[in-house]
Design a protein around this motif. Structure first.
Motif, PDB file in Angstrom:
ATOM      1  N   ARG A  84      91.450 110.855 131.014  1.00  0.00           N
ATOM      2  CA  ARG A  84      90.041 111.168 130.719  1.00  0.00           C
ATOM      3  C   ARG A  84      89.103 110.454 131.695  1.00  0.00           C
ATOM      4  O   ARG A  84      88.081 111.007 132.090  1.00  0.00           O
ATOM      5  CB  ARG A  84      89.705 110.798 129.284  1.00  0.00           C
ATOM      6  CG  ARG A  84      90.336 111.731 128.298  1.00  0.00           C
ATOM      7  CD  ARG A  84      89.853 111.449 126.890  1.00  0.00           C
ATOM      8  NE  ARG A  84      90.499 112.363 125.976  1.00  0.00           N
ATOM      9  CZ  ARG A  84      91.145 111.997 124.899  1.00  0.00           C
ATOM     10  NH1 ARG A  84      91.222 110.726 124.572  1.00  0.00           N
ATOM     11  NH2 ARG A  84      91.688 112.901 124.120  1.00  0.00           N
ATOM     12  N   TYR A  85      89.426 109.234 132.061  1.00  0.00           N
ATOM     13  CA  TYR A  85      88.597 108.505 133.023  1.00  0.00           C
ATOM     14  C   TYR A  85      88.640 109.189 134.393  1.00  0.00           C
ATOM     15  O   TYR A  85      87.648 109.247 135.104  1.00  0.00           O
ATOM     16  CB  TYR A  85      89.065 107.064 133.162  1.00  0.00           C
ATOM     17  CG  TYR A  85      88.822 106.187 131.955  1.00  0.00           C
ATOM     18  CD1 TYR A  85      88.162 106.660 130.834  1.00  0.00           C
ATOM     19  CD2 TYR A  85      89.268 104.883 131.935  1.00  0.00           C
ATOM     20  CE1 TYR A  85      87.945 105.854 129.740  1.00  0.00           C
ATOM     21  CE2 TYR A  85      89.046 104.062 130.842  1.00  0.00           C
ATOM     22  CZ  TYR A  85      88.384 104.566 129.751  1.00  0.00           C
ATOM     23  OH  TYR A  85      88.170 103.751 128.673  1.00  0.00           O
ATOM     24  N   ILE A  86      89.814 109.694 134.721  1.00  0.00           N
ATOM     25  CA  ILE A  86      89.957 110.368 136.014  1.00  0.00           C
ATOM     26  C   ILE A  86      89.210 111.705 135.993  1.00  0.00           C
ATOM     27  O   ILE A  86      88.641 112.120 136.999  1.00  0.00           O
ATOM     28  CB  ILE A  86      91.442 110.547 136.374  1.00  0.00           C
ATOM     29  CG1 ILE A  86      92.120 109.177 136.405  1.00  0.00           C
ATOM     30  CG2 ILE A  86      91.591 111.226 137.730  1.00  0.00           C
ATOM     31  CD1 ILE A  86      93.615 109.234 136.506  1.00  0.00           C
ATOM     32  N   VAL A  87      89.177 112.357 134.836  1.00  0.00           N
ATOM     33  CA  VAL A  87      88.400 113.597 134.712  1.00  0.00           C
ATOM     34  C   VAL A  87      86.911 113.298 134.900  1.00  0.00           C
ATOM     35  O   VAL A  87      86.205 114.051 135.589  1.00  0.00           O
ATOM     36  CB  VAL A  87      88.672 114.287 133.353  1.00  0.00           C
ATOM     37  CG1 VAL A  87      87.691 115.427 133.103  1.00  0.00           C
ATOM     38  CG2 VAL A  87      90.103 114.800 133.298  1.00  0.00           C
ATOM     39  N   VAL A 128      96.598 113.477 140.491  1.00  0.00           N
ATOM     40  CA  VAL A 128      96.952 112.426 139.534  1.00  0.00           C
ATOM     41  C   VAL A 128      96.843 112.950 138.103  1.00  0.00           C
ATOM     42  O   VAL A 128      97.713 112.680 137.265  1.00  0.00           O
ATOM     43  CB  VAL A 128      96.064 111.174 139.747  1.00  0.00           C
ATOM     44  CG1 VAL A 128      96.235 110.180 138.621  1.00  0.00           C
ATOM     45  CG2 VAL A 128      96.387 110.522 141.082  1.00  0.00           C
ATOM     46  N   ILE A 129      95.803 113.719 137.822  1.00  0.00           N
ATOM     47  CA  ILE A 129      95.652 114.294 136.478  1.00  0.00           C
ATOM     48  C   ILE A 129      96.840 115.202 136.159  1.00  0.00           C
ATOM     49  O   ILE A 129      97.402 115.140 135.058  1.00  0.00           O
ATOM     50  CB  ILE A 129      94.318 115.059 136.363  1.00  0.00           C
ATOM     51  CG1 ILE A 129      93.145 114.083 136.358  1.00  0.00           C
ATOM     52  CG2 ILE A 129      94.283 115.908 135.094  1.00  0.00           C
ATOM     53  CD1 ILE A 129      91.787 114.742 136.496  1.00  0.00           C
ATOM     54  N   SER A 130      97.246 116.032 137.123  1.00  0.00           N
ATOM     55  CA  SER A 130      98.379 116.931 136.869  1.00  0.00           C
ATOM     56  C   SER A 130      99.670 116.148 136.637  1.00  0.00           C
ATOM     57  O   SER A 130     100.475 116.508 135.781  1.00  0.00           O
ATOM     58  CB  SER A 130      98.543 117.935 138.010  1.00  0.00           C
ATOM     59  OG  SER A 130      99.001 117.306 139.180  1.00  0.00           O
ATOM     60  N   VAL A 131      99.862 115.067 137.386  1.00  0.00           N
ATOM     61  CA  VAL A 131     101.057 114.232 137.190  1.00  0.00           C
ATOM     62  C   VAL A 131     101.027 113.590 135.810  1.00  0.00           C
ATOM     63  O   VAL A 131     102.047 113.586 135.096  1.00  0.00           O
ATOM     64  CB  VAL A 131     101.153 113.150 138.297  1.00  0.00           C
ATOM     65  CG1 VAL A 131     102.196 112.102 137.947  1.00  0.00           C
ATOM     66  CG2 VAL A 131     101.455 113.784 139.640  1.00  0.00           C
ATOM     67  N   PHE A 132      99.874 113.074 135.392  1.00  0.00           N
ATOM     68  CA  PHE A 132      99.763 112.459 134.069  1.00  0.00           C
ATOM     69  C   PHE A 132     100.024 113.486 132.964  1.00  0.00           C
ATOM     70  O   PHE A 132     100.679 113.180 131.974  1.00  0.00           O
ATOM     71  CB  PHE A 132      98.388 111.837 133.871  1.00  0.00           C
ATOM     72  CG  PHE A 132      98.188 110.534 134.587  1.00  0.00           C
ATOM     73  CD1 PHE A 132      99.215 109.901 135.277  1.00  0.00           C
ATOM     74  CD2 PHE A 132      96.951 109.911 134.578  1.00  0.00           C
ATOM     75  CE1 PHE A 132      99.031 108.708 135.933  1.00  0.00           C
ATOM     76  CE2 PHE A 132      96.743 108.704 135.237  1.00  0.00           C
ATOM     77  CZ  PHE A 132      97.780 108.113 135.915  1.00  0.00           C
ATOM     78  N   MET A 133      99.516 114.682 133.147  1.00  0.00           N
ATOM     79  CA  MET A 133      99.714 115.722 132.132  1.00  0.00           C
ATOM     80  C   MET A 133     101.183 116.142 132.056  1.00  0.00           C
ATOM     81  O   MET A 133     101.701 116.390 130.966  1.00  0.00           O
ATOM     82  CB  MET A 133      98.830 116.939 132.419  1.00  0.00           C
ATOM     83  CG  MET A 133      97.362 116.665 132.262  1.00  0.00           C
ATOM     84  SD  MET A 133      97.025 116.047 130.611  1.00  0.00           S
ATOM     85  CE  MET A 133      95.383 115.473 130.806  1.00  0.00           C
ATOM     86  N   PHE A 143      88.633 113.828 145.313  1.00  0.00           N
ATOM     87  CA  PHE A 143      88.698 114.913 144.325  1.00  0.00           C
ATOM     88  C   PHE A 143      90.092 115.535 144.286  1.00  0.00           C
ATOM     89  O   PHE A 143      90.671 115.719 143.210  1.00  0.00           O
ATOM     90  CB  PHE A 143      87.645 115.974 144.657  1.00  0.00           C
ATOM     91  CG  PHE A 143      87.611 117.115 143.690  1.00  0.00           C
ATOM     92  CD1 PHE A 143      86.895 117.019 142.518  1.00  0.00           C
ATOM     93  CD2 PHE A 143      88.299 118.294 143.962  1.00  0.00           C
ATOM     94  CE1 PHE A 143      86.860 118.080 141.610  1.00  0.00           C
ATOM     95  CE2 PHE A 143      88.275 119.352 143.065  1.00  0.00           C
ATOM     96  CZ  PHE A 143      87.550 119.243 141.885  1.00  0.00           C
ATOM     97  N   VAL A 144      90.625 115.848 145.445  1.00  0.00           N
ATOM     98  CA  VAL A 144      91.963 116.444 145.521  1.00  0.00           C
ATOM     99  C   VAL A 144      92.999 115.478 144.959  1.00  0.00           C
ATOM    100  O   VAL A 144      93.875 115.858 144.171  1.00  0.00           O
ATOM    101  CB  VAL A 144      92.300 116.841 146.975  1.00  0.00           C
ATOM    102  CG1 VAL A 144      93.764 117.223 147.119  1.00  0.00           C
ATOM    103  CG2 VAL A 144      91.399 117.973 147.442  1.00  0.00           C
ATOM    104  N   TYR A 145      92.904 114.214 145.338  1.00  0.00           N
ATOM    105  CA  TYR A 145      93.868 113.226 144.854  1.00  0.00           C
ATOM    106  C   TYR A 145      93.747 113.046 143.339  1.00  0.00           C
ATOM    107  O   TYR A 145      94.754 112.942 142.634  1.00  0.00           O
ATOM    108  CB  TYR A 145      93.682 111.893 145.573  1.00  0.00           C
ATOM    109  CG  TYR A 145      94.756 110.909 145.243  1.00  0.00           C
ATOM    110  CD1 TYR A 145      96.040 111.064 145.745  1.00  0.00           C
ATOM    111  CD2 TYR A 145      94.510 109.846 144.390  1.00  0.00           C
ATOM    112  CE1 TYR A 145      97.061 110.173 145.414  1.00  0.00           C
ATOM    113  CE2 TYR A 145      95.516 108.954 144.054  1.00  0.00           C
ATOM    114  CZ  TYR A 145      96.781 109.121 144.571  1.00  0.00           C
ATOM    115  OH  TYR A 145      97.779 108.254 144.238  1.00  0.00           O
ATOM    116  N   ALA A 146      92.514 113.034 142.817  1.00  0.00           N
ATOM    117  CA  ALA A 146      92.313 112.884 141.374  1.00  0.00           C
ATOM    118  C   ALA A 146      92.898 114.069 140.616  1.00  0.00           C
ATOM    119  O   ALA A 146      93.517 113.890 139.559  1.00  0.00           O
ATOM    120  CB  ALA A 146      90.825 112.734 141.068  1.00  0.00           C
TER     121      ALA A 146
END
Length: 174
Positions: free
Chosen positions: A53-56, A160-165, A154-157
């Protein structure tokens, strides 16, 4: 390590810009830079603590930050009726301008006292000549660097979000 290097680069660029915006009393960019610094710290914390959520929040802010920097570029290049001579960046509080206007590389600053009667003694006109790069182009370069770093962030975030999910989904299926 890529995230830490990217965040350090974003922070250094924002801090450098913050310093020169403070020197020019440009309150709108100062506020934006302050929010950028806080949100980058939040994004780094979200990555380290595995809080998507913080990364979002960081990702959404990055889109706004890119938009702000595109506006800054349009402002200094006077696109679409914008004028760099307005007090827009100071919220119409003062008549300050970009610090780079008088202190850019190669600029020779000369203070001329007015000779007309009735003008306050402490009022002076500043003449600037010999600049290697005009101040508006320095401001555009700063914004372009911010955009480039933000797009990489933005691309890296998003990655990271996709990896966390994916990790979250794999934990649920076990």
């Amino acid at each position: 390590t890529v995230n830490i290097l990217l965040c350090v680069s974003l922070q250094l660029a924002a801090l450098e810009r913050q310093i020169f915006d403070f020197l020019g009393f440009q309150w709108a960019p100062i506020l934006g830079n302050f929010l950028q610094i806080i949100i980058v710290i939040l994004g780094l914390f979200g990555t380290i603590q595995f809080r998507p959520r913080y990364i979002v929040v960081y990702t959404v802010w990055t889109a706004l930050w890119v938009t702000w920097n595109v506006f800054i570029i349009c402002f200094y290049l006077e696109v679409g009726g914008l004028s760099k001579e307005t007090d827009l960046m100071t919220f119409n509080i003062s008549m300050h301008r970009s610090w780079w206007r008088e202190h850019g590389p190669g600029c020779i600053r000369r203070v001329v006292r007015p000779s007309a009667p009735g003008i306050l003694d402490d009022y002076s006109y500043v003449s600037v000549t010999g600049c290697i790069i005009d101040f508006q182009y320095l401001e555009v370069i700063h914004s372009a660097i911010q955009i480039l770093l933000s797009l990489i962030g933005f691309v890296y975030a998003c990655y990271v979000i996709s990896v966390f999910m994916e990790e979250e989904d794999s934990c649920r299926t076990k």
